[in-house]
Design a protein around this motif. Sequence first.
Motif, PDB file in Angstrom:
ATOM      1  N   PRO A 133       0.729  -1.240   0.206  1.00 37.01           N
ATOM      2  CA  PRO A 133       0.057   0.051   0.011  1.00 37.01           C
ATOM      3  C   PRO A 133       0.747   1.280  -0.166  1.00 37.01           C
ATOM      4  N   ARG A 134       1.901   1.198   0.752  1.00 40.36           N
ATOM      5  CA  ARG A 134       2.887   2.397   0.571  1.00 40.36           C
ATOM      6  C   ARG A 134       3.513   2.680  -0.827  1.00 40.36           C
ATOM      7  N   ASP A 135       3.667   1.790  -1.555  1.00 40.95           N
ATOM      8  CA  ASP A 135       4.210   1.851  -2.915  1.00 40.95           C
ATOM      9  C   ASP A 135       2.839   2.469  -3.815  1.00 40.95           C
ATOM     10  N   LEU A 136       1.908   2.007  -3.458  1.00 37.65           N
ATOM     11  CA  LEU A 136       0.533   2.647  -4.272  1.00 37.65           C
ATOM     12  C   LEU A 136       0.159   4.016  -3.792  1.00 37.65           C
ATOM     13  N   ARG A 137       0.430   4.217  -2.714  1.00 37.09           N
ATOM     14  CA  ARG A 137       0.312   5.555  -2.288  1.00 37.09           C
ATOM     15  C   ARG A 137       1.511   6.468  -2.811  1.00 37.09           C
ATOM     16  N   THR A 138       2.575   6.058  -2.931  1.00 36.58           N
ATOM     17  CA  THR A 138       3.853   6.844  -3.528  1.00 36.58           C
ATOM     18  C   THR A 138       3.561   7.052  -4.951  1.00 36.58           C
ATOM     19  N   ARG A 139       2.888   6.019  -5.643  1.00 31.14           N
ATOM     20  CA  ARG A 139       2.578   5.918  -7.111  1.00 31.14           C
ATOM     21  C   ARG A 139       1.631   7.141  -7.442  1.00 31.14           C
ATOM     22  N   ARG A 140       0.211   7.024  -6.583  1.00 31.32           N
ATOM     23  CA  ARG A 140      -0.544   7.955  -6.642  1.00 31.32           C
ATOM     24  C   ARG A 140      -0.043   9.437  -6.479  1.00 31.32           C
ATOM     25  N   ARG A 141       0.793   9.361  -5.509  1.00 29.00           N
ATOM     26  CA  ARG A 141       1.254  11.008  -5.132  1.00 29.00           C
ATOM     27  C   ARG A 141       2.075  11.422  -6.118  1.00 29.00           C
TER      28      ARG A 141
END
Length: 199
Positions: free
Chosen positions: A5-13
């Motif tokens: 989920p942290r990677d997904l948040r980073t990609r979205r950001r």
Amino acid sequence: MTDDPRDLRTRRRLATHREIHEAALDLFEEQGVRETTVQQIAERAGVSQRTFFRHFETKEQAGLPGHHRLARMVEELEPPAGDPAGTLRHIERATALALAADDPELREHRRVALLFAREPELLVLAAAREKALITRLRERLSAPPADLDPTAALLVAEIAVAVWRTTWERWGERTAAGEEVDPVDLYRECSDRLRALFP
């Protein structure tokens, strides 16, 4: 296997950051920096003004790219030991290679260079970003293998970034005047001109 989920948040950001930047750049080209508002940029990017300000402090900041290409060159640099003139020539060769590749980032630099030619007040903000590059390059040049003394490292770093900036400023000016100029050729011309002025 699920994404972290942290990677997904980073990609979205990062995607949101990029969308805001693209919206700002598009609007600056269409109607100018002064006429563009944060609200317009946010609407074009499909985000709220609050989200805009999580990513950028000002509309001008939103329109300027990072110097990722030059920053990568600085990190990958392997300069010769203890030779300021040779180090500068080494940086020039590495920078020319970085300019030679045609990718979206380089095309973006071209768009921004044209904006600088039309909106010179943006150069002040760009100079602040360049300071971070100069600081990092100075650190690299003060460490092995270059091991330049602090003054030489700072002078070489300042000169290297100044030639990069001059190249893009002149490219924007000449392109805006209707000339077709290759950034690599112009960079080499600027480097040669520097040596001719200060042999």
